[in-house]
Design a protein around this motif. Structure first.
Motif, PDB file in Angstrom:
ATOM      1  N   GLN A 117       0.833  -1.204   0.000  1.00 44.89           N
ATOM      2  CA  GLN A 117       0.000   0.000   0.000  1.00 44.89           C
ATOM      3  C   GLN A 117       0.868   1.254   0.000  1.00 44.89           C
ATOM      4  O   GLN A 117       0.604   2.207  -0.734  1.00 44.89           O
ATOM      5  CB  GLN A 117      -0.924   0.000   1.219  1.00 44.89           C
ATOM      6  N   LYS A 118       1.914   1.252   0.811  1.00 40.31           N
ATOM      7  CA  LYS A 118       2.772   2.434   0.872  1.00 40.31           C
ATOM      8  C   LYS A 118       3.536   2.639  -0.430  1.00 40.31           C
ATOM      9  O   LYS A 118       3.839   3.777  -0.819  1.00 40.31           O
ATOM     10  CB  LYS A 118       3.748   2.311   2.040  1.00 40.31           C
ATOM     11  N   SER A 119       3.824   1.541  -1.142  1.00 38.22           N
ATOM     12  CA  SER A 119       4.547   1.671  -2.412  1.00 38.22           C
ATOM     13  C   SER A 119       3.703   2.375  -3.473  1.00 38.22           C
ATOM     14  O   SER A 119       4.239   2.864  -4.469  1.00 38.22           O
ATOM     15  CB  SER A 119       4.974   0.287  -2.915  1.00 38.22           C
ATOM     16  N   LEU A 120       2.383   2.414  -3.280  1.00 39.45           N
ATOM     17  CA  LEU A 120       1.503   3.094  -4.234  1.00 39.45           C
ATOM     18  C   LEU A 120       1.461   4.600  -4.015  1.00 39.45           C
ATOM     19  O   LEU A 120       0.916   5.325  -4.847  1.00 39.45           O
ATOM     20  CB  LEU A 120       0.071   2.524  -4.122  1.00 39.45           C
ATOM     21  N   LEU A 121       2.010   5.049  -2.892  1.00 41.27           N
ATOM     22  CA  LEU A 121       2.024   6.485  -2.610  1.00 41.27           C
ATOM     23  C   LEU A 121       3.135   7.158  -3.417  1.00 41.27           C
ATOM     24  O   LEU A 121       4.072   6.512  -3.875  1.00 41.27           O
ATOM     25  CB  LEU A 121       2.232   6.716  -1.118  1.00 41.27           C
ATOM     26  N   PRO A 122       3.044   8.466  -3.600  1.00 42.22           N
ATOM     27  CA  PRO A 122       4.077   9.164  -4.375  1.00 42.22           C
ATOM     28  C   PRO A 122       5.406   9.191  -3.634  1.00 42.22           C
ATOM     29  O   PRO A 122       5.475   8.876  -2.438  1.00 42.22           O
ATOM     30  CB  PRO A 122       3.493  10.581  -4.520  1.00 42.22           C
ATOM     31  N   SER A 123       6.454   9.543  -4.367  1.00 42.20           N
ATOM     32  CA  SER A 123       7.753   9.701  -3.726  1.00 42.20           C
ATOM     33  C   SER A 123       7.649  10.770  -2.645  1.00 42.20           C
ATOM     34  O   SER A 123       6.813  11.672  -2.707  1.00 42.20           O
ATOM     35  CB  SER A 123       8.813  10.118  -4.754  1.00 42.20           C
ATOM     36  N   GLU A 124       8.489  10.642  -1.624  1.00 44.81           N
ATOM     37  CA  GLU A 124       8.390  11.571  -0.499  1.00 44.81           C
ATOM     38  C   GLU A 124       8.720  13.003  -0.913  1.00 44.81           C
ATOM     39  O   GLU A 124       8.280  13.954  -0.266  1.00 44.81           O
ATOM     40  CB  GLU A 124       9.299  11.111   0.638  1.00 44.81           C
ATOM     41  N   GLU A 125       9.485  13.171  -1.940  1.00 48.29           N
ATOM     42  CA  GLU A 125       9.766  14.512  -2.447  1.00 48.29           C
ATOM     43  C   GLU A 125       9.509  14.514  -3.952  1.00 48.29           C
ATOM     44  O   GLU A 125      10.204  13.860  -4.714  1.00 48.29           O
ATOM     45  CB  GLU A 125      11.205  14.924  -2.153  1.00 48.29           C
ATOM     46  N   VAL A 126       8.450  15.219  -4.358  1.00 47.25           N
ATOM     47  CA  VAL A 126       8.077  15.299  -5.763  1.00 47.25           C
ATOM     48  C   VAL A 126       8.116  16.757  -6.185  1.00 47.25           C
ATOM     49  O   VAL A 126       7.644  17.632  -5.474  1.00 47.25           O
ATOM     50  CB  VAL A 126       6.659  14.730  -5.996  1.00 47.25           C
ATOM     51  N   SER A 127       8.692  17.020  -7.345  1.00 46.27           N
ATOM     52  CA  SER A 127       8.700  18.373  -7.895  1.00 46.27           C
ATOM     53  C   SER A 127       8.411  18.256  -9.389  1.00 46.27           C
ATOM     54  O   SER A 127       9.125  17.582 -10.121  1.00 46.27           O
ATOM     55  CB  SER A 127      10.055  19.052  -7.666  1.00 46.27           C
ATOM     56  N   VAL A 128       7.297  18.868  -9.830  1.00 47.59           N
ATOM     57  CA  VAL A 128       6.886  18.840 -11.233  1.00 47.59           C
ATOM     58  C   VAL A 128       6.649  20.263 -11.688  1.00 47.59           C
ATOM     59  O   VAL A 128       5.693  20.912 -11.243  1.00 47.59           O
ATOM     60  CB  VAL A 128       5.602  18.005 -11.430  1.00 47.59           C
ATOM     61  N   ASP A 129       7.537  20.758 -12.545  1.00 50.39           N
ATOM     62  CA  ASP A 129       7.390  22.128 -13.069  1.00 50.39           C
ATOM     63  C   ASP A 129       7.139  23.139 -11.950  1.00 50.39           C
ATOM     64  O   ASP A 129       6.250  23.989 -12.037  1.00 50.39           O
ATOM     65  CB  ASP A 129       6.233  22.181 -14.085  1.00 50.39           C
ATOM     66  N   GLY A 130       7.935  23.044 -10.891  1.00 52.26           N
ATOM     67  CA  GLY A 130       7.820  24.030  -9.828  1.00 52.26           C
ATOM     68  C   GLY A 130       6.793  23.716  -8.772  1.00 52.26           C
ATOM     69  O   GLY A 130       6.691  24.422  -7.767  1.00 52.26           O
ATOM     70  N   VAL A 131       6.013  22.645  -8.955  1.00 52.31           N
ATOM     71  CA  VAL A 131       5.049  22.230  -7.937  1.00 52.31           C
ATOM     72  C   VAL A 131       5.721  21.185  -7.058  1.00 52.31           C
ATOM     73  O   VAL A 131       6.182  20.153  -7.547  1.00 52.31           O
ATOM     74  CB  VAL A 131       3.778  21.637  -8.583  1.00 52.31           C
ATOM     75  N   GLN A 132       5.783  21.478  -5.766  1.00 51.41           N
ATOM     76  CA  GLN A 132       6.446  20.562  -4.822  1.00 51.41           C
ATOM     77  C   GLN A 132       5.417  19.895  -3.916  1.00 51.41           C
ATOM     78  O   GLN A 132       4.379  20.477  -3.598  1.00 51.41           O
ATOM     79  CB  GLN A 132       7.468  21.322  -3.979  1.00 51.41           C
ATOM     80  N   LEU A 133       5.739  18.670  -3.501  1.00 55.28           N
ATOM     81  CA  LEU A 133       4.825  17.878  -2.669  1.00 55.28           C
ATOM     82  C   LEU A 133       5.546  17.426  -1.408  1.00 55.28           C
ATOM     83  O   LEU A 133       6.697  17.017  -1.440  1.00 55.28           O
ATOM     84  CB  LEU A 133       4.343  16.637  -3.445  1.00 55.28           C
TER      85      LEU A 133
END
Length: 341
Positions: A164-180
């Motif tokens: 289940q946890k593997s389906l979550l996004p990477s702990e640090e995501v950056s897409v065209d200036g959008v950070q998660l």
């Protein structure tokens, strides 16, 4: 018929042993004979006796010494000993017998009913004690089986939790200036919550968070299935893309995606299982966020100027909306530096 219990008869005179056999003969008793103290001690090494009828006056090792040796052994210290004797009933002899470890006395000439009654009492106590030991062993086997099953269940749950946890996004995501940034702490090993953020094409970013009712395995299974359904890949039956002419496809609106989920996953009457979702589609060039909040906690925009705005356009949870009614879609224009929570 009950399993026979072992009774040890000890006397140096064969005629006395025959007399005891005649009194005690029964399919519920297995009578074992010994003609000396040494023979009796040897027999106790590998047999579990319910009671020992022990003659006091024997050549060599008498009954008192035999009883003391039995009481000194961890294997036989709890075996009841009844002295069978023709000696005086004077208190000093009786006292010596009890000091040696006897639990009772039988005086010759023997009364058949008394002998049989006393032996049968100890035989029944032995059966009960043996049943308790067997029940305790069976209970321990059952407990061990439960411990093994529980261990396997926890191993399976831990594996499911890692999937289940593997389906979550990477702990640090950056897409065209959008950070998660995110933190995931289910209240149990498995939970019904799942979320993701991913680019859908060059212009759009999808973000969603959903919560399946309940906890545990069933909620987790549905949340993982929904994660697969909301995969960004194009193809027949994709919820995130709408087919067009000449094998083209356009990005589905948030309302369309949630309407498709509502048709595919109606609330189950037998389990009352449903889910809520906050689904957003961010245009990476204009920073316009279109969203549907279906029964979920609303998102909050923390502006770069310090202000807070709640995205409060609400619709029913998925599975409750009558087919054809559709879902209301909200939108907001974000600015660089804003935070969507």
């Amino acid at each position: 018929m009950q399993t026979p219990v072992d009774i040890l008869l000890v006397d140096d005179r064969p005629e006395n042993l025959m007399a005891l056999e005649a009194i005690l003969e029964s399919p519920e008793l297995r009578l074992v004979k010994a003609t000396s103290g040494n023979d009796a001690l040897a027999l106790t090494l590998d047999r579990d006796f319910a009671v020992v009828l022990l003659d006091v006056q024997m050549p060599g090792m008498d009954g008192f010494e035999t009883a003391r040796l039995m009481r000194g052994s961890t294997r036989t210290r709890h075996v009841p000993i009844i002295f069978v004797t023709a000696i005086s009933k004077e208190q000093k002899f009786v006292f010596e017998g009890y000091e040696s470890g006897a639990v009772d006395y039988l005086f010759k000439p023997l009364e058949a009913e008394v002998v049989s009654s006393k032996v049968n009492v100890f035989a029944e106590l032995h059966r009960q004690r043996r049943a308790l030991v067997e029940n305790a062993a069976a209970l321990e086997r059952a407990n061990q089986a439960l411990r093994d099953a529980n261990r396997r269940i926890h191993e399976d749950l831990d594996m499911a939790a890692s999937i289940q946890k593997s389906l979550l996004p990477s702990e640090e995501v950056s897409v065209d200036g959008v950070q998660l940034g995110w933190e995931f702490q289910p209240c149990e090993i498995l939970g019904g919550d799942i979320f993701n953020v991913f680019p859908l094409d060059a212009d759009h970013l999808v973000c969603y968070m959903l919560d399946v009712s309940g906890h545990g395995v069933s909620a987790s299974l549905l949340s993982c299935a929904l994660s697969m359904v909301l995969h960004p890949a194009q193809g027949a039956g994709s919820f995130l893309w709408t087919p067009g002419p000449n094998r083209t496809a356009s990005v589905s609106s948030p309302a369309t995606v949630v309407e498709r989920l509502n048709r595919r996953f109606p609330m189950k009457e037998d389990t009352c299982q449903f889910f809520t979702i906050l689904y957003g589609l961010l245009h990476l060039r204009t920073l316009e966020l279109r969203y549907v909040c279906a029964g979920h906690q609303p998102a909050i925009v923390a502006g770069r100027d310090g202000g807070l705005q709640q995205l409060d356009v609400q619709s029913p949870a998925v599975g409750f909306q009558p087919e054809g009614d559709g879902y209301e879609e909200g939108s907001i224009s974000l600015q660089a530096g804003d935070r969507l929570c």
